[in-house]
Write an enzyme that holds these catalytic residues in place. Sequence first.
Site, PDB file in Angstrom:
ATOM      1  N   ASN A   8       0.850  -1.190   0.000  1.00  0.00           N
ATOM      2  CA  ASN A   8       0.000   0.000   0.000  1.00  0.00           C
ATOM      3  C   ASN A   8       0.892   1.249   0.000  1.00  0.00           C
ATOM      4  O   ASN A   8       1.705   1.431   0.916  1.00  0.00           O
ATOM      5  CB  ASN A   8      -0.892  -0.046   1.259  1.00  0.00           C
ATOM      6  CG  ASN A   8      -1.837   1.125   1.336  1.00  0.00           C
ATOM      7  OD1 ASN A   8      -1.445   2.254   1.052  1.00  0.00           O
ATOM      8  ND2 ASN A   8      -3.064   0.880   1.726  1.00  0.00           N
ATOM      9  N   HIS A  11       0.976   6.156   1.974  1.00  0.00           N
ATOM     10  CA  HIS A  11       1.708   7.101   2.828  1.00  0.00           C
ATOM     11  C   HIS A  11       2.932   7.711   2.166  1.00  0.00           C
ATOM     12  O   HIS A  11       3.513   8.654   2.702  1.00  0.00           O
ATOM     13  CB  HIS A  11       1.987   6.476   4.194  1.00  0.00           C
ATOM     14  CG  HIS A  11       0.689   6.210   4.898  1.00  0.00           C
ATOM     15  ND1 HIS A  11      -0.193   7.234   5.188  1.00  0.00           N
ATOM     16  CD2 HIS A  11       0.077   5.069   5.265  1.00  0.00           C
ATOM     17  CE1 HIS A  11      -1.274   6.724   5.742  1.00  0.00           C
ATOM     18  NE2 HIS A  11      -1.149   5.410   5.801  1.00  0.00           N
ATOM     19  N   HIS A  44      -5.671   3.620  -1.418  1.00  0.00           N
ATOM     20  CA  HIS A  44      -6.994   4.003  -0.909  1.00  0.00           C
ATOM     21  C   HIS A  44      -7.293   5.435  -1.342  1.00  0.00           C
ATOM     22  O   HIS A  44      -6.683   6.382  -0.844  1.00  0.00           O
ATOM     23  CB  HIS A  44      -6.971   3.884   0.628  1.00  0.00           C
ATOM     24  CG  HIS A  44      -8.278   4.163   1.281  1.00  0.00           C
ATOM     25  ND1 HIS A  44      -8.453   4.041   2.639  1.00  0.00           N
ATOM     26  CD2 HIS A  44      -9.490   4.549   0.798  1.00  0.00           C
ATOM     27  CE1 HIS A  44      -9.707   4.332   2.955  1.00  0.00           C
ATOM     28  NE2 HIS A  44     -10.346   4.665   1.853  1.00  0.00           N
ATOM     29  N   ARG A  46      -9.331   8.227  -0.852  1.00  0.00           N
ATOM     30  CA  ARG A  46     -10.307   8.683   0.154  1.00  0.00           C
ATOM     31  C   ARG A  46     -11.141   9.834  -0.373  1.00  0.00           C
ATOM     32  O   ARG A  46     -10.694  10.587  -1.230  1.00  0.00           O
ATOM     33  CB  ARG A  46      -9.572   9.139   1.421  1.00  0.00           C
ATOM     34  CG  ARG A  46      -9.148   7.994   2.313  1.00  0.00           C
ATOM     35  CD  ARG A  46      -8.521   8.513   3.594  1.00  0.00           C
ATOM     36  NE  ARG A  46      -8.294   7.439   4.525  1.00  0.00           N
ATOM     37  CZ  ARG A  46      -9.143   7.091   5.486  1.00  0.00           C
ATOM     38  NH1 ARG A  46     -10.261   7.759   5.697  1.00  0.00           N
ATOM     39  NH2 ARG A  46      -8.854   6.085   6.283  1.00  0.00           N
ATOM     40  N   ARG A  50      -6.797  12.713   1.040  1.00  0.00           N
ATOM     41  CA  ARG A  50      -5.705  13.133   1.924  1.00  0.00           C
ATOM     42  C   ARG A  50      -4.366  12.515   1.529  1.00  0.00           C
ATOM     43  O   ARG A  50      -3.329  13.024   1.902  1.00  0.00           O
ATOM     44  CB  ARG A  50      -6.025  12.816   3.385  1.00  0.00           C
ATOM     45  CG  ARG A  50      -5.995  11.356   3.696  1.00  0.00           C
ATOM     46  CD  ARG A  50      -6.188  11.103   5.167  1.00  0.00           C
ATOM     47  NE  ARG A  50      -7.548  11.367   5.587  1.00  0.00           N
ATOM     48  CZ  ARG A  50      -8.095  10.808   6.664  1.00  0.00           C
ATOM     49  NH1 ARG A  50      -7.382  10.016   7.425  1.00  0.00           N
ATOM     50  NH2 ARG A  50      -9.340  11.058   6.993  1.00  0.00           N
ATOM     51  N   GLU A  71      -8.727   0.572  -2.807  1.00  0.00           N
ATOM     52  CA  GLU A  71      -9.568   0.605  -1.604  1.00  0.00           C
ATOM     53  C   GLU A  71     -10.512   1.781  -1.738  1.00  0.00           C
ATOM     54  O   GLU A  71     -10.088   2.893  -2.085  1.00  0.00           O
ATOM     55  CB  GLU A  71      -8.704   0.780  -0.360  1.00  0.00           C
ATOM     56  CG  GLU A  71      -7.841  -0.417  -0.074  1.00  0.00           C
ATOM     57  CD  GLU A  71      -6.977  -0.187   1.155  1.00  0.00           C
ATOM     58  OE1 GLU A  71      -7.103   0.873   1.801  1.00  0.00           O
ATOM     59  OE2 GLU A  71      -6.168  -1.062   1.449  1.00  0.00           O
ATOM     60  N   THR A 102      -8.163   3.514   8.630  1.00  0.00           N
ATOM     61  CA  THR A 102      -9.393   2.718   8.651  1.00  0.00           C
ATOM     62  C   THR A 102      -9.438   1.945   9.963  1.00  0.00           C
ATOM     63  O   THR A 102      -8.709   0.968  10.151  1.00  0.00           O
ATOM     64  CB  THR A 102      -9.414   1.765   7.432  1.00  0.00           C
ATOM     65  OG1 THR A 102      -9.059   2.525   6.282  1.00  0.00           O
ATOM     66  CG2 THR A 102     -10.789   1.175   7.235  1.00  0.00           C
ATOM     67  N   GLU A 152     -11.228  -9.241   3.241  1.00  0.00           N
ATOM     68  CA  GLU A 152      -9.935  -8.931   3.860  1.00  0.00           C
ATOM     69  C   GLU A 152     -10.197  -8.723   5.344  1.00  0.00           C
ATOM     70  O   GLU A 152     -11.021  -7.879   5.717  1.00  0.00           O
ATOM     71  CB  GLU A 152      -9.321  -7.672   3.233  1.00  0.00           C
ATOM     72  CG  GLU A 152      -7.967  -7.353   3.872  1.00  0.00           C
ATOM     73  CD  GLU A 152      -7.167  -6.294   3.124  1.00  0.00           C
ATOM     74  OE1 GLU A 152      -7.282  -6.202   1.882  1.00  0.00           O
ATOM     75  OE2 GLU A 152      -6.420  -5.566   3.808  1.00  0.00           O
ATOM     76  N   HIS A 191      -3.588  -4.563   7.884  1.00  0.00           N
ATOM     77  CA  HIS A 191      -3.663  -3.428   8.794  1.00  0.00           C
ATOM     78  C   HIS A 191      -2.741  -3.635   9.993  1.00  0.00           C
ATOM     79  O   HIS A 191      -2.882  -4.595  10.734  1.00  0.00           O
ATOM     80  CB  HIS A 191      -5.074  -3.124   9.312  1.00  0.00           C
ATOM     81  CG  HIS A 191      -5.170  -1.704   9.808  1.00  0.00           C
ATOM     82  ND1 HIS A 191      -5.587  -0.670   9.007  1.00  0.00           N
ATOM     83  CD2 HIS A 191      -4.827  -1.155  10.984  1.00  0.00           C
ATOM     84  CE1 HIS A 191      -5.523   0.459   9.693  1.00  0.00           C
ATOM     85  NE2 HIS A 191      -5.064   0.186  10.892  1.00  0.00           N
TER      86      HIS A 191
END
Length: 238
Positions: A8, A11, A44, A46, A50, A71, A102, A152, A191
Amino acid sequence: MRLRLGVNIDHVATIRNARGGDHPDPVRAARLAAEAGADGITAHLREDRRHVTDADIDRLIGEIDLPLNLEMAATQEMLTIALAHRPHAACIVPEKRQERTTEGGLDAAGQHNSLAHFVDRLGEANIRVSLFIEPSEQQIAAAMRLGAPVVEFHTGRYAHAEGEERSAELKRIADCAALAVKNGIEPHAGHGLTFDNVVPVAAIPQLAELNIGHFLVGEAIFDGLDTSVRRMRELIAR
Ligand code: PXP
């Protein structure tokens, strides 16, 4: 069956967005992750954009050969974007504007009626739909009723627990992975996974894929993304 690693890259975009501009580029990170052995890229998009943006999704689809797992919240806006881009997979996640990340799984059981439309439309477009749920029998039963091919499991509780509580959480994930497979659903997990806690999760034989982001991007600051993805792959292979 080899356990797949989805990296992922959200970030990387978080750091870029701290200053605006285009550095560091999450698509470059995706390319590096691919070279280091990632099996897929997860991002993801959003509602508040962000971290990754619409333009990042365009480029991930256009420039990266690995399958993209998008996502997304169950909203009309995200459905339209997913149908326009047709990523390999879409993972429906709960999304609250105020949360930092999340924070828990979807309530697939309580939200059957609102989720069915999204699962159906994405599935009709040949996008592999996954539901991000807590590892519980009730949520798996709901995923079955919705006809989702993949779930998931949210591993946040496992990641944050210690001692006996952690063992109990691990057992819950393992039992639910077995239950999912028994019912024809492919289980994934993610996660809060790190070098220190990934091995017992990766040892659950029914799991097909782990999605890991924050820790890998954090480690990349010290050792580089290539090294952190390769190390995670090695640990998963154990
Ligand atoms: N899987 C899903 C569905 C997520 O929402 C997240 C967090 O964005 C992850 C996996 C990865 O979690 P982490 O960034 O803590 O590794």
